[in-house]
Design a protein around this motif. Structure first.
Motif, PDB file in Angstrom:
ATOM      1  N   ASP A 112     -25.961 -85.262   3.386  1.00 54.21           N
ATOM      2  CA  ASP A 112     -26.452 -85.358   1.953  1.00 54.21           C
ATOM      3  C   ASP A 112     -26.494 -86.927   1.245  1.00 54.21           C
ATOM      4  O   ASP A 112     -26.494 -87.537   2.234  1.00 54.21           O
TER       5      ASP A 112
ATOM      6  N   ARG B 411     -25.824 -82.871  -6.826  1.00 55.40           N
ATOM      7  CA  ARG B 411     -26.897 -83.182  -6.208  1.00 55.40           C
ATOM      8  C   ARG B 411     -27.518 -84.568  -6.925  1.00 55.40           C
ATOM      9  O   ARG B 411     -27.483 -84.510  -8.158  1.00 55.40           O
ATOM     10  N   ARG B 423     -24.079 -74.828  -2.685  1.00 52.31           N
ATOM     11  CA  ARG B 423     -24.430 -75.131  -1.095  1.00 52.31           C
ATOM     12  C   ARG B 423     -23.870 -73.747  -0.285  1.00 52.31           C
ATOM     13  O   ARG B 423     -22.795 -73.329  -0.705  1.00 52.31           O
TER      14      ARG B 423
END
Lengths: 262, 465
Positions: A112, B411, B423
């Motif tokens: 990420d 995010r 997610r």
């Protein structure tokens, strides 16, 4: 001065990074050999020698890689995927997919925006999908593994390898050589076969850009080229791509001991 | 630095109930050998999950669970010599290794006229007849006994076919059920006629009803027992469940199976009361989302435990569902009831799957367990030789990740702003085999587990709820 050390105990080579606060990091690498524990100690000794630091300045050691548990002087152990993510994220914050072509496995993982691993896949137990196949083919050709990538780039007509199995690939390479197939075509073919396997693995995981290639395999220009072609996308390759896990291990050790940025 | 700081984590013990299974299976296998010697009961090679245990038990037939014996060989790391013998007979290693192990063993036993030397737990007895199955779960089970018949030409086979309607998101399976039911009833009646012929006894239908009712009662008890594993900390993991699958799959329709789960339920209730979990410091709760285990590597569950991870649930071998939720039509015929229960089990998740866009029964079951057991990640095992079942696992994981994202995270957008996103649960696919140890690497497997634990940790840190 406080220092931390990251040791990536790979099955083929050991890589080490020593990071002392307020100064440049130093690196060391050598073949892993048969005695992982002794090799790890050698890496520790060499890093201290190169940096001019003493052992009592080291406040933390983090080990990773295939033989991480053999690094008896390590305070912490983390998976190579976690360390790779940290190392790659530090170099390429935009990286979302990492391909690590190592000696025993190829690994594909996603991370990420903070450099944390999200998911991963490894090539199967057969070494046909890893860097080992390149070493074996290099041996068949009586060449050094470091040379074969450059030679493969000269190919005009890569050979189609019909197998992903490393044992079959070895015998197929011998047969093709006997047929008089030029070395560069044979090498380009094996690079393409490996790239196809890695691409399948990456497709299975799901590819998100930017894609970064690391591990010993990323030092091979032939593999970098064919992988870019097979995947049909740009792939970023850091300087010293085989060092990123050790670099990440040092960074992680640093964060555990509240170091400032490297 | 922490020279010699590493210490070995203490291995967690299993539940008392799970620990009692080994001797139970050993006695069961010895019992079949004894029965064959004494000739008091007929012995039948049988496969699990065929809904025929009640019929066999009601007619005093002793099943020999051939998959179980192969698993025992695997767990004892003594399957290789039987696999190699099967290979020498021309069978490929890429076939089901349970079947290969069984065929290698049978050939050896028939050749010697006695058990092969040092046969695991006394060996697998020669059957009086064999009941193969063409049901959807596993294709080699229709062919395995046909191949075994080459070495035992005097042993007859009955092949039982137990289909069920396939899932379709836009079609109500109930419309097709009567047709399937009629077919399955005929198959089961055919089996009864076959067993009557082999044993020379007539079926006592009252006795059959007793067995069926006992199974139903046991199904409900298993559901209630396994639901207790949703407690935090979890009192029993999948490592233990790979033992407690024995009464579910090999002892159904017996009082022993019912009593076993009564004891297990009581033990779990005591553990919950004392807040006694599988691991001391429970960090991650995992779902064994599919795949038979590597019987030779059950210690990997302990390795997960050493990392603070526990498995409160698994889909593997949990071959029961709550009877009350199946809407089984009332009937006076135990065979009809068995057929309805079969269809009820295999279509149990169909309606729930239709309620979710992109839903699919196997995936719906995963989602249900993830929510019910408060799961953080999913682990599956892809066994190379078990094609029929394992081939769909990766697809299930992909579909799960596509339609179910339960973890809230932040995010970073291209504009530099953070927005909330969702997610999927992290997942891990282990790769090896059920009993072929040559496919297994402990180092690789544990490196994968380490990486998965790191992933779980990073996902836990990124949660924003």
């Amino acid at each position: 001065m406080k220092c931390v050390m990251g040791i990536d105990m790979g099955s083929f080579r050991v890589k080490g990074v020593l990071w002392c606060q307020g100064s440049e990091s130093v690196t060391f690498e050598c073949p892993s050999g048969g005695d992982f524990e002794a090799t790890a100690r050698r890496a520790q000794k060499e890093l201290l020698l190169i940096s001019g630091r003493s052992a009592n300045e080291i406040v933390g050691v983090l080990s990773t890689g295939y033989g991480s548990k053999s690094v008896m002087f390590a305070d912490e152990t983390r998976s190579d995927i976690a360390c790779q993510c940290i190392g790659v994220h530090a170099l390429f914050p935009s990286a979302r997919t990492v391909i690590d072509v190592g000696d025993l496995h190829s690994k594909v993982f996603s991370l990420d925006e903070n450099g944390a691993p999200l998911k991963f896949l490894l090539s199967g137990n057969c070494a046909g999908g890893s860097g080992r196949v390149l070493q074996i083919i290099a041996k068949v050709m009586n060449m050094k593994v470091e040379e074969i990538g450059e030679v493969s780039l000269k190919s005009k007509k890569p050979v189609d390898f019909s197998t992903g199995c490393v044992v079959f690939a070895e015998s197929e390479a011998v047969s093709r050589l006997a047929e008089g197939v030029p070395k560069e075509d044979l090498l380009a073919g094996i690079h393409r076969a490996l790239s196809s396997q890695i691409n399948s693995l990456a497709e299975r995981l799901g590819i998100e850009e930017d894609v970064v290639l690391v591990g010993g395999g990323a030092r091979n220009p032939g593999l970098v080229k064919t992988l870019r072609e097979v995947m049909g996308r740009d792939i970023l390759v850091p300087e010293g791509p085989h060092m990123t896990a050790a670099y990440g291990a040092a960074l992680l050790a640093g964060s555990l001991y509240n170091f400032k940025e490297m | 630095m922490a020279e010699q700081k590493k210490k070995h984590k203490k291995r967690r013990t299993a539940t008392r109930a799970a620990a009692s299974i080994g001797p139970m299976v050993k006695e069961f296998i010895a019992g079949t050998v004894r029965a064959q010697r004494e000739g008091a009961q007929k012995l039948a090679y049988s496969f699990i999950v065929c809904h025929h245990e009640e019929i066999l038990r009601a007619m005093d037939v002793l099943p020999i669970w051939t998959e179980n014996f192969a698993g025992v060989c695997g767990a004892k790391r003594d399957a290789e010599r039987f696999l190699q013998r099967a290979e020498s007979l021309g069978f490929s290693r890429s076939l089901c290794t349970y079947a290969l192990c069984g065929l290698g063993f049978d050939h050896w036993r028939e050749e010697l006229g006695e058990m092969p030397p040092d046969a695991p737990w006394g060996g697998q007895a020669r059957p009086d007849f064999m009941i193969s199955t063409g049901q959807i779960l596993c294709d080699p089970r229709a062919k395995w006994y046909q191949a075994a018949q080459q070495y035992m030409p005097d042993v007859p086979i009955y092949n039982i076919d137990l289909p069920y309607p396939l899932y379709h998101p836009d079609r109500d399976h109930r419309e097709e059920l009567p047709y399937y039911h009629k077919y399955i009833v005929e198959e089961l009646k055919g089996l009864i006629a076959f067993v009557e012929e082999q044993t020379g006894k007539k079926m006592d239908y009252e006795r059959l009803w007793e067995r069926v009712r006992l199974s139903d009662k046991t199904w409900n008890l298993i559901e209630a027992t396994y639901d207790l594993r949703s407690a935090i900390p979890c009192p029993m993991g999948t490592g233990d469940a790979m033992n407690t699958m024995v009464p579910i799959n090999f002892m159904m329709a017996t009082q022993d199976a019912y009593d076993f789960f009564l004891n297990l339920k009581q033990e779990l209730e005591e553990k919950i009361k004392k807040k006694e979990g599988v691991v001391e410091n429970e960090k991650y709760r995992l779902l064994w989302g599919g795949g038979l285990p590597s019987w030779f590597a059950l210690g990997d569950f302990n390795y997960f435990n050493s990392k603070g991870a526990v498995f409160p649930a698994e889909t593997t071998y949990r071959m029961v569902a709550p009877i009350a939720e199946m809407n089984i039509p009332k009937t006076d015929d135990p065979v009809e009831h068995l057929a309805w229960r079969w269809l009820g089990y295999w279509t149990f998740w169909y309606d729930k799957a239709r309620q979710r866009k992109g839903g699919e029964p196997d995936v719906e079951r995963l989602i249900n367990y993830i929510e019910r057991y408060k799961i953080d990640g999913v682990v599956m095992h892809e066994a190379f030789s078990c094609r029929t079942w394992h081939v769909g696992l990766i697809w299930q994981l992909h579909q799960l990740a596509k339609i179910y994202k339960p973890i809230p995270v932040l995010r970073l957008g291209k504009d530099g702003n953070k927005t909330q996103a969702w997610r999927e649960n992290p997942s891990l696919v282990l790769e090896s085999d059920i009993i072929d140890i040559t496919s297994y690497s402990e180092v690789d497997t544990r490196n994968k587990i380490d990486a998965f634990i790191d992933t779980l940790e990073s996902v836990a840190k990124s949660r924003v709820d």
